[in-house]
Design a protein around this motif. Structure first.
Motif, PDB file in Angstrom:
ATOM      1  N   LEU A 184      16.752  22.768 -16.625  1.00 50.85           N
ATOM      2  CA  LEU A 184      15.396  23.177 -16.279  1.00 50.85           C
ATOM      3  C   LEU A 184      15.153  24.652 -16.611  1.00 50.85           C
ATOM      4  N   GLN A 185      16.173  25.481 -16.446  1.00 46.61           N
ATOM      5  CA  GLN A 185      16.039  26.894 -16.790  1.00 46.61           C
ATOM      6  C   GLN A 185      15.859  27.081 -18.293  1.00 46.61           C
ATOM      7  N   SER A 186      16.426  26.183 -19.090  1.00 44.25           N
ATOM      8  CA  SER A 186      16.371  26.320 -20.545  1.00 44.25           C
ATOM      9  C   SER A 186      15.113  25.727 -21.155  1.00 44.25           C
ATOM     10  N   LEU A 187      14.359  24.919 -20.396  1.00 42.54           N
ATOM     11  CA  LEU A 187      13.204  24.231 -20.960  1.00 42.54           C
ATOM     12  C   LEU A 187      12.146  25.177 -21.536  1.00 42.54           C
ATOM     13  N   PRO A 188      11.719  26.239 -20.818  1.00 44.56           N
ATOM     14  CA  PRO A 188      10.665  27.103 -21.385  1.00 44.56           C
ATOM     15  C   PRO A 188      11.054  27.729 -22.725  1.00 44.56           C
ATOM     16  N   ALA A 189      12.290  28.205 -22.823  1.00 46.22           N
ATOM     17  CA  ALA A 189      12.730  28.809 -24.077  1.00 46.22           C
ATOM     18  C   ALA A 189      12.826  27.774 -25.186  1.00 46.22           C
ATOM     19  N   SER A 190      13.288  26.558 -24.865  1.00 40.82           N
ATOM     20  CA  SER A 190      13.375  25.496 -25.873  1.00 40.82           C
ATOM     21  C   SER A 190      11.985  25.072 -26.327  1.00 40.82           C
ATOM     22  N   ALA A 191      11.041  24.978 -25.387  1.00 40.49           N
ATOM     23  CA  ALA A 191       9.678  24.573 -25.741  1.00 40.49           C
ATOM     24  C   ALA A 191       8.991  25.626 -26.604  1.00 40.49           C
ATOM     25  N   ALA A 192       9.303  26.893 -26.404  1.00 41.70           N
ATOM     26  CA  ALA A 192       8.691  27.972 -27.187  1.00 41.70           C
ATOM     27  C   ALA A 192       9.390  28.199 -28.523  1.00 41.70           C
ATOM     28  N   GLY A 193      10.507  27.497 -28.742  1.00 41.29           N
ATOM     29  CA  GLY A 193      11.251  27.668 -29.983  1.00 41.29           C
ATOM     30  C   GLY A 193      12.144  28.874 -29.998  1.00 41.29           C
ATOM     31  N   ASN A 194      12.379  29.475 -28.836  1.00 44.86           N
ATOM     32  CA  ASN A 194      13.217  30.679 -28.765  1.00 44.86           C
ATOM     33  C   ASN A 194      14.677  30.358 -28.476  1.00 44.86           C
ATOM     34  N   ALA A 195      15.005  29.080 -28.378  1.00 46.68           N
ATOM     35  CA  ALA A 195      16.378  28.680 -28.092  1.00 46.68           C
ATOM     36  C   ALA A 195      16.683  27.403 -28.854  1.00 46.68           C
ATOM     37  N   GLY A 248      19.940  16.341 -26.716  1.00 43.30           N
ATOM     38  CA  GLY A 248      18.938  15.542 -27.396  1.00 43.30           C
ATOM     39  C   GLY A 248      17.518  15.963 -27.120  1.00 43.30           C
ATOM     40  N   ILE A 249      17.318  17.068 -26.394  1.00 45.05           N
ATOM     41  CA  ILE A 249      15.977  17.540 -26.036  1.00 45.05           C
ATOM     42  C   ILE A 249      15.515  18.537 -27.093  1.00 45.05           C
ATOM     43  N   ASP A 250      14.646  18.056 -28.011  1.00 50.34           N
ATOM     44  CA  ASP A 250      14.140  18.956 -29.042  1.00 50.34           C
ATOM     45  C   ASP A 250      12.950  19.754 -28.509  1.00 50.34           C
ATOM     46  N   ARG A 251      12.300  20.500 -29.396  1.00 49.08           N
ATOM     47  CA  ARG A 251      11.216  21.390 -28.966  1.00 49.08           C
ATOM     48  C   ARG A 251      10.044  20.613 -28.396  1.00 49.08           C
ATOM     49  N   VAL A 252       9.663  19.502 -29.043  1.00 48.04           N
ATOM     50  CA  VAL A 252       8.525  18.710 -28.563  1.00 48.04           C
ATOM     51  C   VAL A 252       8.823  18.103 -27.198  1.00 48.04           C
ATOM     52  N   MET A 253      10.014  17.502 -27.072  1.00 49.42           N
ATOM     53  CA  MET A 253      10.365  16.880 -25.793  1.00 49.42           C
ATOM     54  C   MET A 253      10.482  17.933 -24.691  1.00 49.42           C
ATOM     55  N   GLY A 273       8.795  20.655 -24.475  1.00 50.52           N
ATOM     56  CA  GLY A 273       7.436  21.011 -24.079  1.00 50.52           C
ATOM     57  C   GLY A 273       6.808  19.961 -23.183  1.00 50.52           C
ATOM     58  N   ASP A 274       7.051  18.667 -23.499  1.00 55.20           N
ATOM     59  CA  ASP A 274       6.508  17.601 -22.652  1.00 55.20           C
ATOM     60  C   ASP A 274       7.090  17.660 -21.247  1.00 55.20           C
ATOM     61  N   ILE A 275       8.398  17.861 -21.165  1.00 51.96           N
ATOM     62  CA  ILE A 275       9.052  17.901 -19.842  1.00 51.96           C
ATOM     63  C   ILE A 275       8.615  19.147 -19.074  1.00 51.96           C
ATOM     64  N   GLU A 276       8.587  20.265 -19.774  1.00 47.20           N
ATOM     65  CA  GLU A 276       8.270  21.540 -19.117  1.00 47.20           C
ATOM     66  C   GLU A 276       6.834  21.563 -18.591  1.00 47.20           C
ATOM     67  N   SER A 277       5.930  20.835 -19.270  1.00 50.76           N
ATOM     68  CA  SER A 277       4.527  20.832 -18.849  1.00 50.76           C
ATOM     69  C   SER A 277       4.222  19.780 -17.791  1.00 50.76           C
ATOM     70  N   SER A 278       5.186  18.872 -17.522  1.00 47.84           N
ATOM     71  CA  SER A 278       4.943  17.867 -16.487  1.00 47.84           C
ATOM     72  C   SER A 278       4.828  18.555 -15.137  1.00 47.84           C
ATOM     73  N   SER A 279       3.990  17.986 -14.270  1.00 50.68           N
ATOM     74  CA  SER A 279       3.638  18.703 -13.043  1.00 50.68           C
ATOM     75  C   SER A 279       3.671  17.774 -11.847  1.00 50.68           C
ATOM     76  N   PHE A 280       4.067  18.338 -10.733  1.00 50.85           N
ATOM     77  CA  PHE A 280       4.020  17.675  -9.439  1.00 50.85           C
ATOM     78  C   PHE A 280       3.257  18.612  -8.495  1.00 50.85           C
ATOM     79  N   GLY A 281       2.128  19.119  -9.010  1.00 52.73           N
ATOM     80  CA  GLY A 281       1.446  20.210  -8.328  1.00 52.73           C
ATOM     81  C   GLY A 281       1.949  21.535  -8.824  1.00 52.73           C
ATOM     82  N   VAL A 282       3.219  21.557  -9.268  1.00 53.30           N
ATOM     83  CA  VAL A 282       3.857  22.727  -9.883  1.00 53.30           C
ATOM     84  C   VAL A 282       4.682  22.206 -11.050  1.00 53.30           C
ATOM     85  N   ARG A 283       4.719  22.921 -12.153  1.00 56.13           N
ATOM     86  CA  ARG A 283       5.564  22.502 -13.260  1.00 56.13           C
ATOM     87  C   ARG A 283       7.022  22.559 -12.822  1.00 56.13           C
TER      88      ARG A 283
END
Length: 257
Positions: free
Chosen positions: A87-98, A103-108, A110-120
């Motif tokens: 979870l800590q690595s998701l923002p950097a992976s989604a932005a392409g900085n990591a 198996g979690i590529d940049r698109v995936m 971003g999808d996971i990181e943007s999912s929300s339960f009231g809070v991402r």
């Protein structure tokens, strides 16, 4: 949350094994205390080694493992650490900085990181800005603390043998019922919300398991143990009454025939 359910269902056999191991250790406590009193006045290293040998031999004879109650926590620790790192690595992976994480590529990512339960799920108390997000995270942390405190309180007050309630260990256990929820309050503000959801669901499951433990695997001599003995006695009386009714019924039918 589904991850917790899958893991804990898979660990159910280990949970029952842990309960049996804990019961065996609780049954052996009076004998262990007698061995400790036997060597209480001897402070030399040889006497301490002899005391440990006697205790270990007693545990081996009764197949009691003092580390059996720690297995569930040890197995789940790597899972929790892996989830935190992911979870800590998701923002950097989604932005392409990591680099992609397994198996979690940049698109995936971003999808996971943007999912929300009231809070991402990748956000923490310190990274969100809206009051609503702060409230959601605060409620999650409060529920985590409440579940942990309730579980600790039940185990301490309902599952501790009455003759052990005057010991220094019991006073230390009472203190832990307040210390661990306080640690949750401090750490809850730094963890990703997805980890909080995992922890909250895990605490809810643990609370349910605690209720099952108090009903079916209580410590001998505890309040929960006395209640189970009363239930077992009442159940035995019902079985005997049903057996007598069945026997008398067959005799009565046989007499009429």
């Amino acid at each position: 949350m589904c991850l917790v359910l899958i893991i804990r269902i898979c660990l159910l056999p280990l949970f029952f094994s842990q309960m049996r191991a804990t019961q065996r250790m609780q049954v052996l406590q009076p004998q262990i205390q007698r061995i400790q009193r036997k060597y209480a006045a001897r402070k030399d290293p040889r006497s301490k080694e002899a005391m440990q040998r006697e205790i270990m031999a007693l545990q081996q004879r009764h197949n009691a493992n003092p580390l059996g109650s720690c297995l569930l926590s040890l197995i789940q620790a790597p899972i929790l650490c892996s989830l935190f790192y992911t979870l800590q690595s998701l923002p950097a992976s989604a932005a392409g900085n990591a680099e992609p994480l397994s198996g979690i590529d940049r698109v995936m990512a971003g999808d996971i990181e943007s999912s929300s339960f009231g809070v991402r799920i990748a956000d923490s108390f310190g990274t969100v800005v809206s009051p609503q997000s702060h409230v959601v995270i605060s409620v999650a942390v409060a529920l985590m603390c409440l579940m942990l405190f309730a579980m600790q309180w039940l185990l301490i007050h309902r599952n501790t043998p009455k003759d052990a309630m005057d010991s220094p260990q019991f006073r230390t256990q009472k203190l832990t019922a307040f210390v661990f929820p306080a640690i949750y309050v401090v750490s809850g503000g730094t963890l990703p919300f997805g980890v909080l959801l995992y922890w909250l669901t895990n605490n809810l499951w643990n609370f349910g398991q605690t209720l099952c433990q108090l009903r079916w695997f209580p410590a001998p001599g505890s309040e929960a143990g006395e209640r189970k003995a009363e239930r077992d006695h009442e159940q035995e009386n019902r079985h005997r009454a049903a057996f007598r009714i069945a026997v008398f019924g067959r005799r009565a039918r046989g007499g009429r025939a």
